[in-house]
Scaffold this motif. Structure first.
Motif, PDB file in Angstrom:
ATOM      1  N   LEU A  24       6.363   1.980 -13.254  1.00 12.25           N
ATOM      2  CA  LEU A  24       7.057   2.160 -12.980  1.00 12.25           C
ATOM      3  C   LEU A  24       6.003   1.414 -10.874  1.00 12.25           C
ATOM      4  O   LEU A  24       4.976   0.980 -11.742  1.00 12.25           O
ATOM      5  CB  LEU A  24       6.596   3.705 -12.350  1.00 12.25           C
ATOM      6  CG  LEU A  24       8.224   4.553 -13.448  1.00 12.25           C
ATOM      7  CD1 LEU A  24       7.098   5.906 -13.198  1.00 12.25           C
ATOM      8  CD2 LEU A  24       8.653   4.289 -13.788  1.00 12.25           C
ATOM      9  N   ASP A  69       5.932   0.667  -7.054  1.00 12.10           N
ATOM     10  CA  ASP A  69       6.138   1.072  -5.743  1.00 12.10           C
ATOM     11  C   ASP A  69       6.068  -0.249  -4.910  1.00 12.10           C
ATOM     12  O   ASP A  69       4.502  -1.174  -5.157  1.00 12.10           O
ATOM     13  CB  ASP A  69       5.383   2.431  -4.885  1.00 12.10           C
ATOM     14  CG  ASP A  69       5.006   3.116  -5.540  1.00 12.10           C
ATOM     15  OD1 ASP A  69       6.299   3.991  -5.943  1.00 12.10           O
ATOM     16  OD2 ASP A  69       3.930   3.749  -5.954  1.00 12.10           O
ATOM     17  N   THR A 108       8.529   2.587   3.022  1.00 11.38           N
ATOM     18  CA  THR A 108       8.814   2.046   1.379  1.00 11.38           C
ATOM     19  C   THR A 108      10.412   1.585   1.001  1.00 11.38           C
ATOM     20  O   THR A 108      11.172   1.810   1.765  1.00 11.38           O
ATOM     21  CB  THR A 108       9.423   3.937   1.405  1.00 11.38           C
ATOM     22  OG1 THR A 108       8.094   4.954   1.313  1.00 11.38           O
ATOM     23  CG2 THR A 108       9.321   4.027  -0.133  1.00 11.38           C
ATOM     24  N   HIS A 124      11.032   0.339  -2.512  1.00  8.99           N
ATOM     25  CA  HIS A 124      10.968   1.112  -3.617  1.00  8.99           C
ATOM     26  C   HIS A 124       9.842   1.828  -3.980  1.00  8.99           C
ATOM     27  O   HIS A 124       8.796   1.655  -4.303  1.00  8.99           O
ATOM     28  CB  HIS A 124      10.578  -0.048  -4.868  1.00  8.99           C
ATOM     29  CG  HIS A 124      12.028  -0.934  -4.771  1.00  8.99           C
ATOM     30  ND1 HIS A 124      13.761  -0.603  -4.764  1.00  8.99           N
ATOM     31  CD2 HIS A 124      11.569  -2.284  -4.224  1.00  8.99           C
ATOM     32  CE1 HIS A 124      14.232  -1.798  -4.726  1.00  8.99           C
ATOM     33  NE2 HIS A 124      13.264  -2.860  -4.721  1.00  8.99           N
ATOM     34  N   GLU A 125      10.546   2.766  -4.450  1.00 12.09           N
ATOM     35  CA  GLU A 125       9.175   4.118  -4.553  1.00 12.09           C
ATOM     36  C   GLU A 125       9.294   4.703  -6.054  1.00 12.09           C
ATOM     37  O   GLU A 125      10.424   4.867  -6.883  1.00 12.09           O
ATOM     38  CB  GLU A 125       9.872   5.543  -4.326  1.00 12.09           C
ATOM     39  CG  GLU A 125       8.434   6.663  -4.084  1.00 12.09           C
ATOM     40  CD  GLU A 125       8.450   7.552  -3.446  1.00 12.09           C
ATOM     41  OE1 GLU A 125       7.326   7.934  -2.320  1.00 12.09           O
ATOM     42  OE2 GLU A 125      10.128   7.567  -2.368  1.00 12.09           O
ATOM     43  N   ARG A 126       8.862   4.152  -7.001  1.00 13.14           N
ATOM     44  CA  ARG A 126       8.900   4.836  -8.270  1.00 13.14           C
ATOM     45  C   ARG A 126       9.791   4.114  -8.994  1.00 13.14           C
ATOM     46  O   ARG A 126      10.577   5.013 -10.055  1.00 13.14           O
ATOM     47  CB  ARG A 126       8.586   6.228  -8.489  1.00 13.14           C
ATOM     48  CG  ARG A 126       7.287   7.064  -7.849  1.00 13.14           C
ATOM     49  CD  ARG A 126       6.023   6.853  -8.893  1.00 13.14           C
ATOM     50  NE  ARG A 126       5.381   7.086  -8.454  1.00 13.14           N
ATOM     51  CZ  ARG A 126       4.053   6.859  -8.351  1.00 13.14           C
ATOM     52  NH1 ARG A 126       3.385   6.368  -9.099  1.00 13.14           N
ATOM     53  NH2 ARG A 126       2.374   7.872  -7.945  1.00 13.14           N
ATOM     54  N   SER A 127      10.340   2.756  -9.113  1.00 24.43           N
ATOM     55  CA  SER A 127      11.302   2.258  -9.728  1.00 24.43           C
ATOM     56  C   SER A 127      10.512   1.936 -10.894  1.00 24.43           C
ATOM     57  O   SER A 127       9.353   1.270 -11.598  1.00 24.43           O
ATOM     58  CB  SER A 127      11.368   1.215  -9.191  1.00 24.43           C
ATOM     59  OG  SER A 127      11.654   1.612  -7.136  1.00 24.43           O
ATOM     60  N   PRO A 128      12.042   1.958 -12.057  1.00 24.25           N
ATOM     61  CA  PRO A 128      11.422   0.987 -13.828  1.00 24.25           C
ATOM     62  C   PRO A 128      11.487  -0.483 -12.891  1.00 24.25           C
ATOM     63  O   PRO A 128      12.155  -0.990 -12.339  1.00 24.25           O
ATOM     64  CB  PRO A 128      12.537   1.588 -14.203  1.00 24.25           C
ATOM     65  CG  PRO A 128      13.201   2.410 -13.643  1.00 24.25           C
ATOM     66  CD  PRO A 128      13.073   3.010 -12.242  1.00 24.25           C
ATOM     67  N   ASN A 188       2.348   1.421 -11.386  1.00 24.71           N
ATOM     68  CA  ASN A 188       1.551   2.702 -12.362  1.00 24.71           C
ATOM     69  C   ASN A 188       2.757   2.856 -13.809  1.00 24.71           C
ATOM     70  O   ASN A 188       3.552   3.488 -13.817  1.00 24.71           O
ATOM     71  CB  ASN A 188       1.745   3.908 -10.973  1.00 24.71           C
ATOM     72  CG  ASN A 188       1.094   5.712 -12.504  1.00 24.71           C
ATOM     73  OD1 ASN A 188       0.784   5.024 -12.810  1.00 24.71           O
ATOM     74  ND2 ASN A 188       1.200   6.284 -11.616  1.00 24.71           N
ATOM     75  N   ARG A 189       1.798   2.179 -14.666  1.00 21.47           N
ATOM     76  CA  ARG A 189       2.788   1.813 -16.031  1.00 21.47           C
ATOM     77  C   ARG A 189       3.513   1.079 -15.534  1.00 21.47           C
ATOM     78  O   ARG A 189       3.794  -0.227 -15.017  1.00 21.47           O
ATOM     79  CB  ARG A 189       2.761   3.293 -16.770  1.00 21.47           C
ATOM     80  CG  ARG A 189       1.401   3.576 -16.563  1.00 21.47           C
ATOM     81  CD  ARG A 189       1.845   5.984 -17.405  1.00 21.47           C
ATOM     82  NE  ARG A 189       0.546   5.742 -17.849  1.00 21.47           N
ATOM     83  CZ  ARG A 189      -0.121   6.318 -18.441  1.00 21.47           C
ATOM     84  NH1 ARG A 189       0.008   6.352 -19.252  1.00 21.47           N
ATOM     85  NH2 ARG A 189      -1.098   7.000 -17.780  1.00 21.47           N
TER      86      ARG A 189
END
Length: 179
Positions: A41, A43, A60, A62-66, A38-39
């Motif tokens: 980020l 998951d 899960t 990785h969650e919302r990791s750059p 997501n852009r």
């Protein structure tokens, strides 16, 4: 000194209640990750399946990791479903805590032993080495390796550690002569 090796034969089952059926076991099967961007980020989930109804569930990783925070080799491993990466995440205690599951090692390991020469002088020292963190009780492991009963093991084996507590790290024991 004899060397024994505890080796993983397959990935363990997960003790994880299914959301659709009464089963309490899941498997990673062939081991697959799901990656969703997501852009900038990312998951990442490890996919597991119920052994009874085949329902897929996500754990899960990785969650919302750059994306820039992840190692490129690890990111490539997620994309190609690297079996070593699947195993490392499945065996990670932090993932087990977050995912609320435990590992069932029944039938997922073997003990490679060298036979005890009967003409060899007693006592015999045995070094047990773990290739993977398989939790086993030393008394059961030694009984299996020497073909003894567990009460015989408790009388004939000397060790610095408790033989009845599960361990997943190497240890050394001394086996005394019968008598």
């Amino acid at each position: 000194m004899l060397s024994w090796f505890v080796r993983r034969t397959r990935l363990p089952l997960l003790t994880l209640p299914c959301l659709d059926c009464p089963s309490k076991s899941a498997t990673t099967g062939r081991g697959r990750f799901r990656v969703n961007a997501n852009r900038k980020l990312l998951d990442v989930w490890l996919l597991v399946r119920c052994v009874s109804c085949d329902r897929t569930r996500k754990l899960t990783v990785h969650e919302r990791s750059p994306v820039s925070s992840l190692d490129p080799a690890e990111l490539r491993g997620y994309r190609v479903n690297d079996p070593a990466l699947v195993a490392s995440w499945l065996l990670d205690p932090a993932l087990a805590r977050r995912g609320h599951f435990s590992l069932d090692w029944t039938g997922a390991w073997r003990l490679d032993t060298t036979p005890v020469p009967l003409d060899q002088g007693w006592p015999v020292r045995v070094e047990v080495v773990f290739d993977d963190p398989v939790p086993v009780r030393p008394d059961r492991l030694i009984a299996h390796g020497l073909g003894l009963t567990r009460p015989q093991v408790l009388h004939r084996v000397k060790s610095d550690r408790s033989l009845s507590r599960p361990t997943s790290t190497g240890f050394t024991v001394t086996v005394l002569a019968e008598g």
